[in-house]
Scaffold this active site. Sequence first.
Site, PDB file in Angstrom:
ATOM      1  N   SER A 184     -17.113   9.290 -32.590  1.00 12.78           N
ATOM      2  CA  SER A 184     -17.261   7.862 -32.399  1.00 12.78           C
ATOM      3  C   SER A 184     -18.411   7.360 -33.277  1.00 12.78           C
ATOM      4  CB  SER A 184     -17.441   7.531 -30.913  1.00 12.78           C
ATOM      5  OG  SER A 184     -17.293   6.144 -30.668  1.00 12.78           O
TER       6      SER A 184
ATOM      7  N   GLU B 221      -9.670   8.112 -37.715  1.00 12.44           N
ATOM      8  CA  GLU B 221      -9.129   7.707 -36.414  1.00 12.44           C
ATOM      9  C   GLU B 221      -9.697   6.350 -36.046  1.00 12.44           C
ATOM     10  OE1 GLU B 221     -10.695   7.569 -33.221  1.00 12.44           O
ATOM     11  OE2 GLU B 221     -12.714   8.234 -33.778  1.00 12.44           O
TER      12      GLU B 221
ATOM     13  N   HIS C 279     -10.345   8.898 -30.221  1.00  9.81           N
ATOM     14  CA  HIS C 279     -10.553   8.188 -28.961  1.00  9.81           C
ATOM     15  C   HIS C 279      -9.382   8.282 -27.996  1.00  9.81           C
ATOM     16  CE1 HIS C 279     -13.915   6.574 -31.261  1.00  9.81           C
ATOM     17  NE2 HIS C 279     -14.444   6.193 -30.113  1.00  9.81           N
TER      18      HIS C 279
END
Length: 338
Positions: free
Chosen positions: A116, A243, A309
Site C-alpha cells: 500500500s 495493483e 488490496h
Amino acid sequence: MNPRLRFPRPLRPGDTIGVTSPSAGVVGAGAERIEFSAEWLRGRGYDVVVGECMDGTGLTSAPAAERAAELTRMLTDPDIRCVVPPWGGETAIDLVDLLDWDALAAAEPTWLVGFSDLSTVLVPITTRLGWATVHGDNLADTPYAVPDGLLHWLDLVGGEGPFVQRDSGLVADWWRFEEDTRATEWKHVGSSRWDLEGGGSLDVTGRLVGGCIETIAHLAGTPYGDVRGWAEGFEEPTVVYVEACEDGAIDICRYLHGMRLAGWFDRAAAVLVGSTGAPDHADLTQRGAVLDALGRLDLPIVWDLEIGHVPPHLPLVNGALARVVVDGDTREITQTLA
C-alpha cells in the site's frame, strides 16, 4: 549476483524486527490489532521493538521529518534486521526526500516489508540503494494463515530460495478490527484465477519491481522512481507488477500512462496486475484502464494476482529474479534472490 543489488541476510528467530509508521499510525481497535500482531511475531521467536512514530490520531503518525528519522534509524541499526509498518496510509511520499540516503547507502541492507502506501518507500529503497525489499503483508496482516500455493513474507526474508508460489484461487477479505482484533483466518469471499490477456501461454524471466499504482505513480519521473535507469543496469529485463487500491478507472488510466511515459515499462518482459475492488467508470473498466495505458506496448499482461488490496497476499521481492509461467493449469512465479 549483480553488483547493483544487495539482499539482506536471512531473518532468523532471535533477530529483531522494528515497527514504525512511515505513514498512518494506530489507534483504538487498530492499536489492539497491532499489539496482537507484534505478540504473534514474538511467539515465533522474534524480538519486536516498536518506535515512537505510531500515533494514529491524525493523518500521519508524526511530522515527516520525525518519521523519516525513525525509519532511517531502524534501517541503519545493525541490531534490527527487518522493518515493517502497521499498515499503509496516504502521504508517505512526504518523507522520501527526508531520508538520510548517505547513511542508508553506508549501512548493511535491512529487510523492509509492506505494501500500500509503503510502496512509496520500497521503490526508492530498491532503485536508489539496490536493496531488495518485500512487497508483502503489513504487520496487521502478518498473523493471517497463508493459503495453499502462497508463502508468508517470513518465508521469503528467512530463506535462501528459490521461492515458488502458485495461484491460490482464493479471494478473501479482512475481518474488521471491531469484529475481531485477533483474527488469523481470512474471510473467504470468492475465487479467482490468474488470467493471461489474450489467452495462450507465457514463460518469462525478469527483475521484479512495482507496487500500489496510486502511490508509486507519483514517483515516476523523479529521482525516487527512476525505474528505467535502475533497469538499465541489468542484463535481464524487468517484470513490473502493479495493483490498484481504490481509485477509479480514469485516475488509474492516467497514472499508468504517466508511468509509461517515465519509462517504467521500457525494459519490461511482462506486467503483472493485482486483483482489485477499485471502481470502474461507466465508459472504462479497471482492466480497460490498464489496456489503454499499456496495451500499445505489446507486453504480456497477467491479471488477478494476489498482490494488493484484495487479499490474500503473494509476497514479491523487488529486485528478485522472477520466472512467471502461465501455461494450461500451471500458474506460478519463482523468485531467486540473486
